[in-house]
Design an enzyme around this catalytic site. Structure first.
Site, mmCIF file in Angstrom:
data_model
loop_
_atom_site.group_PDB
_atom_site.id
_atom_site.type_symbol
_atom_site.label_atom_id
_atom_site.label_comp_id
_atom_site.label_asym_id
_atom_site.label_seq_id
_atom_site.Cartn_x
_atom_site.Cartn_y
_atom_site.Cartn_z
ATOM 1 N N LYS A 50 -20.268 -26.148 -11.218
ATOM 2 C CA LYS A 50 -19.511 -25.111 -11.932
ATOM 3 C C LYS A 50 -20.336 -23.832 -11.817
ATOM 4 O O LYS A 50 -21.346 -23.669 -12.493
ATOM 5 C CB LYS A 50 -19.299 -25.496 -13.396
ATOM 6 C CG LYS A 50 -18.441 -24.502 -14.144
ATOM 7 C CD LYS A 50 -18.155 -24.983 -15.551
ATOM 8 C CE LYS A 50 -17.085 -24.176 -16.263
ATOM 9 N NZ LYS A 50 -17.331 -22.747 -16.338
ATOM 10 N N ARG A 68 -13.754 -15.781 -11.364
ATOM 11 C CA ARG A 68 -12.732 -16.374 -10.518
ATOM 12 C C ARG A 68 -12.018 -15.304 -9.705
ATOM 13 O O ARG A 68 -11.592 -14.287 -10.258
ATOM 14 C CB ARG A 68 -11.738 -17.088 -11.417
ATOM 15 C CG ARG A 68 -10.864 -18.035 -10.666
ATOM 16 C CD ARG A 68 -10.710 -19.258 -11.464
ATOM 17 N NE ARG A 68 -9.836 -20.215 -10.840
ATOM 18 C CZ ARG A 68 -9.342 -21.246 -11.478
ATOM 19 N NH1 ARG A 68 -9.621 -21.425 -12.744
ATOM 20 N NH2 ARG A 68 -8.568 -22.112 -10.853
ATOM 21 N N ARG A 120 -8.699 -13.823 -12.671
ATOM 22 C CA ARG A 120 -7.965 -14.766 -13.512
ATOM 23 C C ARG A 120 -7.029 -14.032 -14.471
ATOM 24 O O ARG A 120 -6.021 -14.556 -14.912
ATOM 25 C CB ARG A 120 -9.032 -15.554 -14.275
ATOM 26 C CG ARG A 120 -8.508 -16.575 -15.170
ATOM 27 C CD ARG A 120 -9.684 -17.313 -15.754
ATOM 28 N NE ARG A 120 -9.365 -17.676 -17.119
ATOM 29 C CZ ARG A 120 -10.134 -18.407 -17.891
ATOM 30 N NH1 ARG A 120 -11.281 -18.847 -17.455
ATOM 31 N NH2 ARG A 120 -9.771 -18.702 -19.104
ATOM 32 N N ARG A 172 -3.455 -25.613 -18.275
ATOM 33 C CA ARG A 172 -4.708 -26.316 -18.536
ATOM 34 C C ARG A 172 -4.355 -27.791 -18.536
ATOM 35 O O ARG A 172 -3.956 -28.344 -19.548
ATOM 36 C CB ARG A 172 -5.268 -25.869 -19.889
ATOM 37 C CG ARG A 172 -6.757 -26.014 -20.001
ATOM 38 C CD ARG A 172 -7.252 -25.462 -21.312
ATOM 39 N NE ARG A 172 -7.631 -24.063 -21.278
ATOM 40 C CZ ARG A 172 -8.769 -23.605 -20.767
ATOM 41 N NH1 ARG A 172 -9.638 -24.422 -20.222
ATOM 42 N NH2 ARG A 172 -9.037 -22.314 -20.791
HETATM 43 P P1 ATP Z 1 -15.994 -21.454 -21.289
HETATM 44 O O1 ATP Z 1 -14.709 -20.834 -21.755
HETATM 45 O O2 ATP Z 1 -16.265 -22.815 -21.875
HETATM 46 O O3 ATP Z 1 -17.170 -20.526 -21.410
HETATM 47 P P2 ATP Z 1 -15.532 -20.655 -18.682
HETATM 48 O O4 ATP Z 1 -15.621 -19.321 -19.352
HETATM 49 O O5 ATP Z 1 -16.380 -20.774 -17.476
HETATM 50 O O6 ATP Z 1 -15.863 -21.748 -19.730
HETATM 51 P P3 ATP Z 1 -13.247 -22.240 -18.250
HETATM 52 O O7 ATP Z 1 -11.815 -21.931 -18.094
HETATM 53 O O8 ATP Z 1 -13.572 -23.085 -19.377
HETATM 54 O O9 ATP Z 1 -14.008 -20.875 -18.296
HETATM 55 O O10 ATP Z 1 -13.851 -22.942 -16.947
HETATM 56 C C1 ATP Z 1 -13.208 -22.823 -15.740
HETATM 57 C C2 ATP Z 1 -13.788 -21.738 -14.893
HETATM 58 O O11 ATP Z 1 -14.912 -22.219 -14.178
HETATM 59 C C3 ATP Z 1 -12.832 -21.343 -13.812
HETATM 60 O O12 ATP Z 1 -11.885 -20.405 -14.282
HETATM 61 C C4 ATP Z 1 -13.716 -20.785 -12.729
HETATM 62 O O13 ATP Z 1 -13.853 -19.395 -12.927
HETATM 63 C C5 ATP Z 1 -15.051 -21.450 -12.984
HETATM 64 N N1 ATP Z 1 -15.528 -22.338 -11.896
HETATM 65 C C6 ATP Z 1 -16.801 -22.350 -11.443
HETATM 66 N N2 ATP Z 1 -16.971 -23.246 -10.477
HETATM 67 C C7 ATP Z 1 -15.771 -23.839 -10.274
HETATM 68 C C8 ATP Z 1 -15.313 -24.881 -9.395
HETATM 69 N N3 ATP Z 1 -16.117 -25.477 -8.541
HETATM 70 N N4 ATP Z 1 -14.000 -25.233 -9.486
HETATM 71 C C9 ATP Z 1 -13.159 -24.637 -10.377
HETATM 72 N N5 ATP Z 1 -13.540 -23.653 -11.226
HETATM 73 C C10 ATP Z 1 -14.831 -23.258 -11.188
#
Ligand code: ATP
Length: 569
Positions: A251, A256, A272, A419
């Site tokens: 991750k 994004r 995003r 989601r």
């Molecule tokens: P949080 O809200 O818990 O801080 P976050 O801000 O990173 O997490 P989330 O929607 O929870 O956002 O996590 C998904 C995000 O992780 C994606 O929107 C993308 O930007 C990021 N990401 C990083 N590496 C990857 C990957 N290998 N595959 C998919 N998404 C990834």
């Protein structure tokens, strides 16, 4: 159509808080609206563009006060006095302009088309004489407006319509008006919206019927909502959701970017939040041109910054300024270069491939990318059914400074905007959440002049509910790594809606990631909860208030804590 018809609906909508009632009121109105230009539907959200279009009217309270004074033939100072008391320039316009109207016998009626044209015109005005030009477009509308029309014109200009119409209500009302017989009609409307992100497109199609609605699909070059993960806390849960074997990826801590190449070969990049950031990232466009094969595609990726000297990856915060920057881009590219980590392929060579299994999409993705160090690569991936191996991959990801892992279901489709359990995320600090700033307080001593303590809120439908005050985590000096108080103060000042002593209220626009030790029930905040020891870790210019934690998320965090009496460490 007369603008007064819109105003009637705004008034009716603001008189009820019940979602069902609002949807029914709107459904009746939409049947009348169907013979008008479809883009009029944006007015229901106080806009003249689809949600993904970031252009704003750029109208300050000061300019609105001037316009009301001019149209109502009154002093600006009288308006200001009233404004301090009631805090709503819309109501003030209603009172003053309504009075003036009664003394004028003949006036032309305000057409929605005229309102729409002038509002759109405001967005285009820039440069020298902009204020005067804007004032003249607004005055033209106010001069033929009734009191009530003026009220909603002003509220629209200030992006504060106050009629409580969220996406869910528009979705339900379109379903009720045009697809009443259809099963899961609201779901169908929502899917069409997730693909087009444009209510005018969805409305126009729904008027024609289900078949037309089903034709709405992903188009490269237009922003698309991304698929999002579910959060898990252990590897067993991850495999339970994604099945065995599953694909595990790092991750990355970047942001994004949805990379589009349309059928004419134009490359565009969206965040995003659906913002077009192509101009800010000519370096990414160049890499895409040189390193990805295909006449057209949509690729999902995480773009990560690195230090050009020691080539080490940098946290999101360090490169966040690249998203907003409109000048000196070449220099910024040199100081803050980025690498593309591509992880999904949704469209390829004129075909939507969102429905084919992830495993096959990924195979194709690997084939079309020419990997080049610190420029572009497919995301690091391990396919396994072995929990030990998965845990080792997780620890290795953390050791190399990544945020955690993403696990993906091999046979899953790509579902834009949802989601869903096709992908999960696992990371150690389970307690960081995104919240929006709704209020702030000026600091004292060394911090005088800055807003240094922030009231943050989560979301429940269309409402923002306070969940605490946070004052630590930001930097005092410019230049230190991370966001400074000065920077946040500058961003918050134009959003101030009310000031009382040292405290201010602000429009809910600025999203921040906050960590905390735990969440407790608390009567002090409107959410009913409060965070203990909160700390801001990032300012998130890439997130919209709509993306923040919901009250449901908070409640499920609290439930999880119950099983871990000391909070999750
Ligand atoms: P949080 O809200 O818990 O801080 P976050 O801000 O990173 O997490 P989330 O929607 O929870 O956002 O996590 C998904 C995000 O992780 C994606 O929107 C993308 O930007 C990021 N990401 C990083 N590496 C990857 C990957 N290998 N595959 C998919 N998404 C990834």
């Amino acid at each position: 159509m007369l603008y007064s018809e819109f105003v009637e609906i705004y008034e009716a909508l603001s008189k009820t808080t019940k979602k069902l009632e609002k949807a029914s009121i709107l459904a009746v109105f939409l049947k009348r609206l169907k013979n008008q230009p479809a883009e009029f539907i944006y007015l229901l959200k106080g806009r003249v563009f689809p949600e993904y279009d970031p252009r704003e009217f750029g109208i300050s309270d000061k300019l609105v006060i001037k316009a009301i004074a001019k149209a109502g033939g009154i002093n600006e100072s009288d308006i200001l006095k009233k404004y301090r008391k009631i805090g709503d320039l819309g109501e003030i316009a209603d009172a003053f302009i309504g009075k003036r109207k009664q003394s004028i016998l003949f006036h032309s009626k305000l057409e929605t088309k005229k309102v729409f044209t002038n509002l759109k015109g405001l967005v285009e005005i820039e440069g020298k004489g902009a204020v005067e030009k804007k004032l003249s477009l607004i005055s033209e509308l106010l001069n033929s407006a009734t009191g009530k029309e003026a009220k909603y014109l002003i509220r629209t200009l200030l992006s504060d319509l106050r009629i409580g119409v969220a996406d869910g209500i528009i979705r339900d009302s379109i379903a009720e008006a045009f697809l009443k017989e259809e099963e899961n009609a609201a779901d169908k409307i929502e899917s069409a919206y997730d693909l087009s992100n444009d209510y005018a497109v969805v409305f126009e199609a729904a008027v024609k019927g289900k078949k037309e609605l089903e034709k709405i699909n992903i188009i490269p070059g237009k922003p698309m909502k991304v698929m999002l993960p579910i959060k898990v806390t252990d590897i067993k849960e991850a495999f339970r959701i994604c099945d065995k074997p599953a694909a595990i990826e790092h991750k990355y801590d970047g942001f994004r970017v949805i990379i589009n190449k349309d059928d004419k070969g134009n490359i565009s990049l969206f965040t995003r939040r659906l913002e077009n950031v192509t101009k800010q990232f000519p370096d990414v466009v160049k890499i895409v041109k040189e390193n990805i094969k295909g006449h057209s595609f949509i690729i999902d990726s995480e773009v990560v910054g690195y230090n050009p000297q020691n080539k080490k990856y940098l946290p999101f915060e360090a490169i966040s300024q690249r998203i907003k920057r409109k000048y000196d881009i070449e220099k910024l590219i040199e100081n803050l270069p980025v690498e593309i980590n591509a992880f999904d392929l949704i469209y390829y060579n004129e075909k939507i491939i969102a429905h084919i299994p992830f495993k096959e999409r990924r195979e194709l993705l690997e084939k079309i990318i020419k990997t080049e160090k610190l420029k572009i690569r497919p995301s690091m991936q391990l396919v396994t059914d072995d929990e030990d191996k998965a845990m080792k991959f997780y620890h290795d990801a953390l050791k190399s400074g990544e945020e955690g892992i993403m696990m993906k279901k091999l046979d899953s489709p790509y579902h834009p905007g949802r989601r869903v359990g096709y992908m999960v995320k696992m990371k150690p600090d389970a307690q960081d959440i995104d919240l929006v700033i709704v209020g702030a307080e000026y600091g004292s001593g060394k911090r005088a002049g800055w807003l240094t303590s922030y009231v943050v809120a989560c979301r429940s439908g269309d409402e923002f509910l306070e969940i605490g005050k946070v004052s630590s985590g930001l930097k005092e000096k410019e230049g230190e790594e991370g966001t400074s108080y000065d920077e946040i103060t500058k961003l918050l000042k134009p959003l101030i809606t009310e000031e009382k002593g040292k405290e201010v209220k602000v429009k809910p626009k600025l999203v921040v990631s906050v960590i905390y030790q735990n969440i407790q029930k608390s009567p002090s905040y409107t959410s009913g909860y409060a965070m203990r020891f909160p700390r801001i870790i990032h300012y998130r210019p890439d997130r919209r208030p709509h993306d923040i934690a919901t009250l449901k998320d908070i409640e499920s965090e609290v439930k999880k804590q119950k099983f871990q009496p000391h909070g999750i460490q």
